[in-house]
Design an enzyme around this catalytic site. Structure first.
Site, PDB file in Angstrom:
ATOM      1  N   ASP A 102       0.833  -1.203   0.000  1.00  0.00           N
ATOM      2  CA  ASP A 102       0.000   0.000   0.000  1.00  0.00           C
ATOM      3  C   ASP A 102       0.872   1.259   0.000  1.00  0.00           C
ATOM      4  O   ASP A 102       1.869   1.338   0.730  1.00  0.00           O
ATOM      5  CB  ASP A 102      -0.848  -0.034   1.281  1.00  0.00           C
ATOM      6  CG  ASP A 102      -1.961   0.992   1.280  1.00  0.00           C
ATOM      7  OD1 ASP A 102      -2.807   0.933   0.385  1.00  0.00           O
ATOM      8  OD2 ASP A 102      -1.986   1.844   2.185  1.00  0.00           O
ATOM      9  N   GLU A 135      14.776 -15.029   0.938  1.00  0.00           N
ATOM     10  CA  GLU A 135      15.106 -16.052   1.952  1.00  0.00           C
ATOM     11  C   GLU A 135      14.155 -17.242   1.814  1.00  0.00           C
ATOM     12  O   GLU A 135      14.380 -18.282   2.416  1.00  0.00           O
ATOM     13  CB  GLU A 135      14.941 -15.481   3.367  1.00  0.00           C
ATOM     14  CG  GLU A 135      15.917 -14.384   3.714  1.00  0.00           C
ATOM     15  CD  GLU A 135      15.470 -13.604   4.964  1.00  0.00           C
ATOM     16  OE1 GLU A 135      14.533 -14.050   5.673  1.00  0.00           O
ATOM     17  OE2 GLU A 135      16.056 -12.535   5.210  1.00  0.00           O
TER      18      GLU A 135
END
Ligand code: BGC
Length: 591
Positions: A232, A302
């Site tokens: 956002d 990751e």
């Protein structure tokens, strides 16, 4: 060429291998060509009858989304929130608000979505928290200059008593961007910045502590198995040093975008570091934001699989927006330039070319979008006869209200163009039903902070957020459970025909048009194809080929003759055709 009187309501068979390859994304990461369906949870499906949609409601409807043929869903915020901005005011990023359910409900929803081959993207709201967030409460309780206050944008006021705002910035929702706090002893204190509502204080993204906390939040959701984040206000997190005064130009939309004309301004192949950018407001699109997203990119790396960040960044021109999707930043950015384009073939061609070229300079796919929870639904917007800046909304007294028949016809043609373009497309819940903007909501029902902060001058965004109809003849059109009459925004009385069940299997319904277009898009690999314009048509026509499929759209009023030779098999028409000419506001796909 022969024209069938109407397209076959049956969606074409997609061979299994094709379906699997769409799912695992061979030939490129899945998000490069995905169709992503936006769920606005409070208006999608209500399982408990409180009038607000929820996570269990979504879970029960996932089969219908799989049937529609989308690849992923993006959920607008469902995290803990006092709901002053419909959940875009988050009080706890790592929990579910009770009105939407629990974390266990989320896990079940995610599991079912994945079992159906649907990926799940959640909304992350990093520019600001809710004023109910523990961090903000701690900041209020702490003294000016404390580490707690430094997590937000607190400033002393100007003038001898500090009672003048630190600068002249205007909130996106209307009124000033500053709110003054009261000290524990009752005296007036510092001011804090809020780009949106005063219940949404902006975080200080220069503070490493804030950055670390958001890495934790990303990992919290990634550990649960989400496929990515819609970010956002990804153009608002860093403010220009010194917070200088600024007055936006009159034609700027509330989120900083202008008109599509103003947004394009690029040549194919132009460098994404374009130097001739229009002036940047001191609270939008500051260079410092990119470092934040590089950090997020590393966090996503990751994790196994192809996770995605999608920027909600109202940035112009597209060459500048392309910086958000450089290889070490985000994967996607919403193409609001495309959304903002008028119903005009020349403008659309320019925006499409400009989008593909701008994103290509950084190796990113273009995205395409026509509607979302912040803009007038495209079945109404495309027939508006007066300018309507983003965020303003429409209501009974707005000028140039749309003809709903023209609007729907244009929306169906616009969608038929969009779903044939290479790249990734976003679909907003309800557009597959042809829902219009709800214009005549009673004033007393309106809830968008814009409506209140502009003293009712702007209607705001409630009209595109009305709960969607599933079945004809029941009090909430099946949005709520049997017997429930509650709906957080009132639904119009004439939506029986638009209900999903009423359109299912009905040739020429908007739902069947979407299903057919999505199945054909997958079958012909349109999302991963290459666009080639077809010359020889008049100025009001869009004509292109993508992976062997010819798409012709007539945006004008004069019928357009279809090719006598060449592609002959009609794959799809946005309106039933009775003769070999394309009428006004109609699109066709040919093979
Ligand atoms: C969201 C809006 C929200 C605003 C503040 C956005 O752009 O899409 O719905 O009001 O951010 O969070």
């Amino acid at each position: 060429m022969t024209i069938e009187t109407s397209p076959d309501p049956e969606t074409p068979e997609v061979p299994e291998t094709e379906a699997v390859s769409t799912l695992i994304g061979t030939g490129g990461e899945w998000w490069r060509s995905a169709v992503i369906y936006q769920i606005y949870p409070r208006s999608f499906s209500d399982s408990d009858g409180d009038g607000i949609g929820d996570l269990p409601g979504i879970t029960t409807r996932l089969d219908s989304l799989a049937e529609l043929g989308i690849d992923a869903i993006w959920l607008s915020p469902f995290m803990t929130s006092p709901q002053h901005d419909a959940g875009y005011d988050v009080a706890d990023y790592c929990d579910v608000d009770p009105i939407f359910g629990t974390l266990a409900d989320f896990d079940l929803m995610l599991e079912k979505a994945h079992a159906l081959g649907i990926r799940v993207i959640v909304d992350l709201v990093p520019n600001h928290t809710s004023w109910d967030h523990a961090w903000f409460k701690e900041a209020l309780a702490a003294a000016p200059g404390s580490p707690e206050r430094d997590r937000y944008m607190f400033r002393d006021g100007k003038g001898p008593n500090g009672d003048e705002m630190p600068n002249n910035w205007e909130s996106v929702f209307g009124g000033p961007m500053w709110e003054r706090v009261t000290n524990p002893d009752g005296t007036p204190g510092q001011w804090y910045l809020h780009i949106f509502d005063k219940s949404q204080p902006d975080l200080n993204w220069e503070n490493p502590w804030v950055r670390e906390r958001f890495h934790d939040i990303l990992r919290f959701w990634l550990d649960r198995g989400v496929d990515g984040f819609r970010v956002d206000v990804a153009h608002g997190m860093i403010k220009e040093a010194g917070l200088p005064d600024y007055t936006p130009p009159a034609d700027a939309g509330s989120m900083g975008g202008g008109t599509a004309d103003a947004l394009v301004g690029l040549e194919p192949g132009i460098d994404a570091d374009a130097s001739a950018d229009p002036p940047t407001p001191p609270y939008w699109a500051q260079d410092g934001v990119h470092d934040i997203f590089r950090g997020w990119h590393s966090v996503l790396e990751e994790y196994e699989g192809e996770r995605v960040l999608c920027a909600e960044a109202w940035v112009e021109p597209l060459t500048k927006l392309a910086r958000w999707v450089r290889p070490d930043e985000m994967q996607q950015a919403f193409n609001f330039t495309y959304l903002s384009a008028g119903w005009d073939a020349a403008e659309l061609r320019t925006v499409i070319d400009g989008s593909i070229a701008a994103f290509a300079t950084v190796g990113a796919p273009s995205t395409w979008v026509l509607s979302n929870h912040d803009v007038v639904r495209h079945a109404s917007r495309l027939a508006l006869e007066a300018e309507n800046l983003q965020g303003a909304g429409i209501g009974p007294n707005s000028p140039g209200l749309p003809d709903p028949v023209v609007g729907l016809r244009r929306a169906r043609a616009a969608t038929s163009i969009m779903l044939a373009l290479p790249g990734s497309a976003y679909v907003y819940q309800g557009e597959e039903l042809g829902l219009p903007e709800v214009i005549d909501l009673p004033d007393s029902a309106r809830q968008d902070p814009t409506w209140f902060r502009t003293d009712h001058e702007k209607y705001g965004r409630d009209g595109c957020r009305v709960p969607i109809p599933w079945e004809a003849g029941s009090p909430t059109y099946g949005f709520g459970p049997a017997g429930s009459t509650a709906s957080w925004l009132p639904q119009p009385g004439d939506w029986d025909e638009l209900a999903r069940a009423s359109q299912e299997g009905v040739a020429d319904s908007t739902l069947e048009l979407y299903k057919r277009a999505l199945a054909l898009r997958s079958l012909h690999g349109l999302g991963t194809g290459t666009l080639e314009w077809i010359p020889g048509y008049g100025p009001e026509v869009i004509a292109f080929r993508n992976n062997g499929v010819t798409v012709i759209a007539n945006l004008g009023q004069t019928p357009v003759e279809l090719p006598a030779e060449g592609p002959g098999e009609v794959l799809l028409t946005s309106e039933p055709l009775n003769e070999p000419a394309l009428p006004a506001d109609t699109a066709i796909w040919l093979l």
